[in-house]
Design a protein around this motif. Structure first.
Motif, short mmCIF file in Angstrom:
data_model
loop_
_atom_site.label_atom_id
_atom_site.label_comp_id
_atom_site.label_asym_id
_atom_site.label_seq_id
_atom_site.Cartn_x
_atom_site.Cartn_y
_atom_site.Cartn_z
N VAL A 379 98.01 46.88 57.20
CA VAL A 379 98.24 47.66 58.25
C VAL A 379 98.23 49.04 57.97
O VAL A 379 99.21 49.46 57.12
CB VAL A 379 99.63 47.40 59.13
N LYS A 380 96.96 49.79 57.98
CA LYS A 380 96.89 51.12 57.27
C LYS A 380 97.88 52.21 57.64
O LYS A 380 98.46 52.98 57.06
CB LYS A 380 95.36 51.58 57.41
N ASN A 381 98.28 51.96 59.07
CA ASN A 381 99.24 53.08 59.42
C ASN A 381 100.47 52.31 59.83
O ASN A 381 101.06 52.65 61.05
CB ASN A 381 98.51 53.53 60.72
N ALA A 382 100.81 51.36 59.05
CA ALA A 382 102.19 50.70 59.45
C ALA A 382 103.34 51.71 59.40
O ALA A 382 104.43 51.30 60.46
CB ALA A 382 102.55 49.77 57.87
N ALA A 383 103.61 52.80 58.90
CA ALA A 383 104.54 53.74 59.39
C ALA A 383 104.72 54.03 60.83
O ALA A 383 105.51 54.67 60.99
CB ALA A 383 104.49 54.91 58.33
N ASP A 384 103.48 54.14 61.61
CA ASP A 384 103.46 54.54 63.07
C ASP A 384 104.38 53.81 63.79
O ASP A 384 104.80 54.13 64.58
CB ASP A 384 102.05 54.40 63.42
N PHE A 385 104.46 52.55 63.22
CA PHE A 385 105.34 51.55 64.00
C PHE A 385 106.44 51.34 63.72
O PHE A 385 107.52 50.56 64.31
CB PHE A 385 104.40 50.16 64.12
N ALA A 386 107.04 51.46 62.57
CA ALA A 386 108.35 51.63 62.12
C ALA A 386 109.31 52.02 62.92
O ALA A 386 109.19 53.26 63.49
CB ALA A 386 108.39 52.03 60.59
N ASN A 419 97.23 41.70 62.03
CA ASN A 419 96.48 42.58 62.74
C ASN A 419 95.59 41.55 63.91
O ASN A 419 95.42 40.48 63.71
CB ASN A 419 95.12 43.12 62.10
N HIS A 420 95.95 42.09 65.12
CA HIS A 420 95.15 41.32 66.39
C HIS A 420 94.50 42.23 67.25
O HIS A 420 95.06 42.37 68.21
CB HIS A 420 96.30 40.48 67.00
N GLY A 421 93.91 43.26 66.87
CA GLY A 421 93.38 44.40 67.59
C GLY A 421 94.16 45.78 67.57
O GLY A 421 95.26 45.74 66.81
N GLN A 422 93.77 46.62 68.25
CA GLN A 422 94.15 47.99 68.18
C GLN A 422 95.80 47.87 68.46
O GLN A 422 95.98 47.55 69.83
CB GLN A 422 93.50 49.00 68.86
#
Length: 476
Positions: A379-386, A419-422
């Protein structure tokens, strides 16, 4: 000496191209093997072609995993929605004969058609471009004819021609419209006016019990109550007979390459025209964008047109119960690819990569490298969801980012999300198996999470927390 060079130059050029094609095929075979393993695809049939003829037909994996029966170039597959362009071509042939006008209301040709609407009557053009406002399907009704007739119970959602909304039942309606005009089964016309002139001797306009023995066995996920991934077990898909204008053709990759060659030659087959130049332009017209994405393709009549690597491409995908298909064609270079699988998740990037390799080989360019194989847990932008997300009942979801991994705390475990879509992920844990874990954003920031009917708000959420809903909604 100069004469000798002239005589041998074409041969040398051809040898160079053959050498590049050999390298391209070797690279493609590596990619296909990797994709089939990564996605759990049982079997795949591939054909590549140029305007003049078939370049290669190759087969991979199993037509029947239980019997260890391999896919061969003669193995037939259901092609799904690629069939829509066949229906469109049949109608355009009628138009050339003055028997059909796509700009006229459907009811001119199909008197029993009706749908609740406060807008102008729906035309054939709008149905074939998916801009009629029709529902996608009536899968609550088993018969295709009754699906088409059952539209009378529905309302159009907008004025015809305004928005793109893909509709299988729309092309079913167009198949019945064709039969009403000609008083002949659509399948008979497909055989006489498309299959036979193109030499498509291993293609049929419908699949029946007699077809079953020649088909690759279709496969479907074991579970039908949850999102699935490559690790989901597969079982033999439900078998059904079918004939309708939206997706009932059975074919081989090589036969479909013959069809694609006709398209690459703008309607010309080996024995003459299947479609006039004017009709071909209508077939591939840029009637409406499929989505608002600037990179999205334009839909015509059963064909998607787009610009890829500065080339004018045509394409369509297909899917049926247990089968998926891809058709890709480059109108500028005259190259095309067909990929068929007995798997519902599609051939992945196989057809697109194959076409890129072909282009490079023909244009004497460096072959594109193998596409990067990304881990599902990357997940390249994993920090967005933390962060911590809290539900109305106090239940919490705690997510942490470790590099390019997004981890969800479940008891004492940390589960890596897939990953399962945007902004959507699968959680490989029994507690979260039935639904994806999806996230919502506000001004680009992730602020909320959803899992099935559960809602969780993050620390950055600033919207309303209580909502009033009609009492009758409680019944659902």
């Amino acid at each position: 000496m100069f004469l000798t060079v002239l005589l041998f130059a074409p041969l040398t050029l051809a040898q160079d191209r053959d050498s590049r094609l050999k390298q391209a095929y070797e690279r493609l075979d590596i990619y296909i093997a990797r994709e089939m393993k990564a996605n759990g695809i049982p079997g795949l049939s591939l054909a590549v072609t140029d305007r003049k003829g078939l370049l290669r037909a190759s087969a991979y994996g199993y037509a029947d995993t239980k019997l260890k029966k391999p896919v061969t170039p003669e193995t037939e597959f259901e092609i799904g929605s690629i069939s829509k362009s066949f229906t469109a071509i049949s109608l355009l042939q009628l138009s050339e004969e003055g028997k059909y006008d796509a700009r006229q209301p459907i009811t001119k040709y199909l008197p029993w058609f009706s749908i609740h609407s406060k807008y102008a009557p729906i035309t054939g053009h709008e149905v074939m471009t998916h801009t009629a406002g029709l529902p996608r399907d009536r899968d609550d009704i088993p018969s295709s004819l009754y699906q088409a007739a059952g539209v009378r119970d529905r309302w159009t959602g907008y004025a015809p021609g305004q928005h793109f909304a893909y509709s299988n039942v729309g092309y079913q309606i167009m198949g019945y419209l064709f039969e009403e005009i000609t008083q002949k089964p659509l399948g008979d016309t497909l055989r006489q006016r498309i299959f036979q002139p193109l030499g498509m001797n291993h293609s049929e306009a419908m699949f029946t019990h007699d077809t079953y023995e020649r088909l690759a066995t279709g496969y479907a996920p074991l579970y039908d109550d949850r999102p699935t991934g490559p690790s989901t077990p597969l079982i033999e898909a439900t078998w059904l007979e079918y004939q309708a204008g939206d997706g009932s053709i059975v074919s081989t990759a090589a036969d479909m390459a013959a069809y694609l060659r006709m398209l690459l030659n703008r309607g010309v087959g080996p024995n003459g025209r299947i479609l006039s130049e004017q009709s071909f332009r209508l077939l591939t017209q840029r009637a409406i964008k499929e989505t608002g994405d600037p990179e999205a393709g334009w839909y015509g009549y059963g064909i998607v047109s787009s610009i890829v690597d500065n080339h004018n491409d045509i394409a369509h995908d297909g899917g049926m119960v247990g089968y998926s298909s891809q058709m890709r064609g480059d109108l500028d270079s005259g190259l095309g690819v067909i990929a068929l699988v007995n798997y519902p998740g599609g051939p992945g990037g196989v057809a697109d990569y194959a076409l890129k390799l072909l282009r490079a080989a023909y244009e004497n360019q460096e072959l594109p490298p193998l596409p990067e194989q990304e881990l599902r847990t990357k997940v390249k932008n994993a920090a967005d969801f933390a962060g911590t997300y809290t539900g109305p009942d106090g239940k919490k979801l705690i997510l942490t980012a470790e590099g390019e991994k997004l981890l969800l705390a479940v008891g004492t475990d940390k589960i890596a999300l897939e990953n399962h879509g945007q902004d959507s992920f699968l959680v490989p844990h029994a507690e979260f198996a039935l639904f994806p874990l999806s996230f919502g954003r506000e001004n680009g920031k992730v602020v909320e999470a959803f899992h099935g009917g559960e809602w969780f708000i993050g620390e950055r959420y600033s919207g309303p927390r209580n909502f009033s809903t009609p009492a009758e909604w409680a019944s659902y």
